[in-house]
Design a protein around this motif. Structure first.
Motif, PDB file in Angstrom:
ATOM      1  N   GLU A   3       0.846  -1.177   0.000  1.00 25.37           N
ATOM      2  CA  GLU A   3       0.000   0.000   0.000  1.00 25.37           C
ATOM      3  C   GLU A   3       0.886   1.233   0.000  1.00 25.37           C
ATOM      4  O   GLU A   3       2.028   1.185   0.484  1.00 25.37           O
ATOM      5  N   ASP A  10       0.019  -0.874 -10.725  1.00 20.79           N
ATOM      6  CA  ASP A  10      -1.313  -0.832 -10.134  1.00 20.79           C
ATOM      7  C   ASP A  10      -1.867  -2.240  -9.947  1.00 20.79           C
ATOM      8  O   ASP A  10      -1.873  -3.052 -10.872  1.00 20.79           O
ATOM      9  N   GLY A  65      -3.361   3.962  -2.736  1.00 26.47           N
ATOM     10  CA  GLY A  65      -3.444   2.928  -3.748  1.00 26.47           C
ATOM     11  C   GLY A  65      -2.750   1.656  -3.307  1.00 26.47           C
ATOM     12  O   GLY A  65      -1.952   1.644  -2.356  1.00 26.47           O
ATOM     13  N   THR A  66      -3.066   0.563  -3.977  1.00 31.57           N
ATOM     14  CA  THR A  66      -2.418  -0.729  -3.744  1.00 31.57           C
ATOM     15  C   THR A  66      -1.675  -1.117  -5.008  1.00 31.57           C
ATOM     16  O   THR A  66      -2.217  -1.014  -6.112  1.00 31.57           O
ATOM     17  N   TYR A  67      -0.431  -1.563  -4.843  1.00 33.32           N
ATOM     18  CA  TYR A  67       0.449  -1.806  -5.982  1.00 33.32           C
ATOM     19  C   TYR A  67       1.166  -3.145  -5.856  1.00 33.32           C
ATOM     20  O   TYR A  67       1.364  -3.661  -4.749  1.00 33.32           O
TER      21      TYR A  67
END
Length: 278
Positions: A25, A99, A30-32
């Protein structure tokens, strides 16, 4: 330049990746999927991810958005796996984030139909960047919200591991017989007609400009990072003109040695022996 974020929480490693990427995170909420500079194959994998990923996007192919990601190794202190701990310690500073597509499924040719036009464009693109890692063995594609997405371009542009031979690589053919989309009758002529004129030196230069200087510094044989970027642009521009004429689509082979680079086959071998990958 790619957007830059800072990793705030290490969530979990992705064991299916040869370079052991991890889900993290970031401070933009966002989460990547993070790919690390400290991984065994080194920074050139990240260079390939940036150039090929941004090029594919600019050609209209679906690739998850990329970001520059700052990492403080301390965020992984709670991770019990020693291999992951060592990877995080070796990767402090700037890394690459992709992403995360929640709920995406791995591409299955028996469950997802791809039209000849889209298949042709993906095969043409892979031929351009000499992607040796989108075979039926390891498609490196996801299906998300009903669409096909391309991931994992670290094993592309093999010539950048040996720059003195890079110019000759522009003329080499591409065997797509084992490509994951070969069974869908890829329309390479149509793909070349649409995509080749788009692959200009200006477009390629913009893709190369997205690569951070620190991943290009000290490249043997070059006196500046701009010179390295120019080399990528030159090889890809030359290859784009006629690569569709040198793509082979024959019967898939199931027992020949992998054409993937040594660092990739070396990472996969123990897992293949354990039956984790085929």
């Amino acid at each position: 330049m790619l957007p830059e974020v800072t990793a705030t929480r290490y969530v979990t490693p992705l064991r299916e990746g040869g370079s052991l990427p991890g889900i993290v995170e970031a401070d933009d909420l966002g989460t990547y999927v993070m790919k690390f500079t400290g991984a065994g194959q080194g920074r050139k994998t990240l260079v390939a991810e940036v150039i090929c990923g941004t090029l594919a996007q600019r050609l209209g192919l679906r690739v998850p958005d990329l970001v520059r990601m700052q990492l403080d190794p301390v965020i992984g202190k709670a991770e019990p796996d020693e291999e992951v701990q060592e990877l995080l310690k070796a990767s402090g500073g700037l890394n690459l984030g992709m992403d995360f597509l929640p709920g995406a499924l791995g591409f299955d040719p028996l469950a997802y139909e791809v039209g000849p036009r889209e298949a042709g464009e993906v095969v043409w693109f892979d031929a351009l960047v000499n992607n040796v890692d989108r075979s039926w063995r390891n498609p490196n594609m996801l299906v998300w919200h009903g669409d096909l997405w391309l991931i994992d371009h670290g094993a592309t542009m093999i010539w950048h591991h040996n720059w003195p031979t890079a110019a000759a690589s522009a003329a080499k053919p591409y065997d797509a017989s084992d490509h994951a989309l070969a069974p869908f009758g890829p329309d390479l002529a149509s793909a070349a007609e649409r995509l080749a004129p788009l692959v200009t030196e200006d477009l390629l230069a913009r893709c190369a400009a997205d690569v951070p200087d620190e991943w290009l510094e000290g490249e043997p044989g070059f006196d500046s990072t701009d010179a390295v970027r120019g080399a990528y642009t030159e090889v890809l521009a030359a290859r784009a003109r006629t690569i569709h004429e040198r793509v082979t689509l024959g019967e898939p082979t199931r027992d020949r040695p992998s054409q993937a680079p040594g660092w990739l086959t070396g990472r996969l071998a123990p897992r293949r022996e354990a039956g984790e990958v085929k």
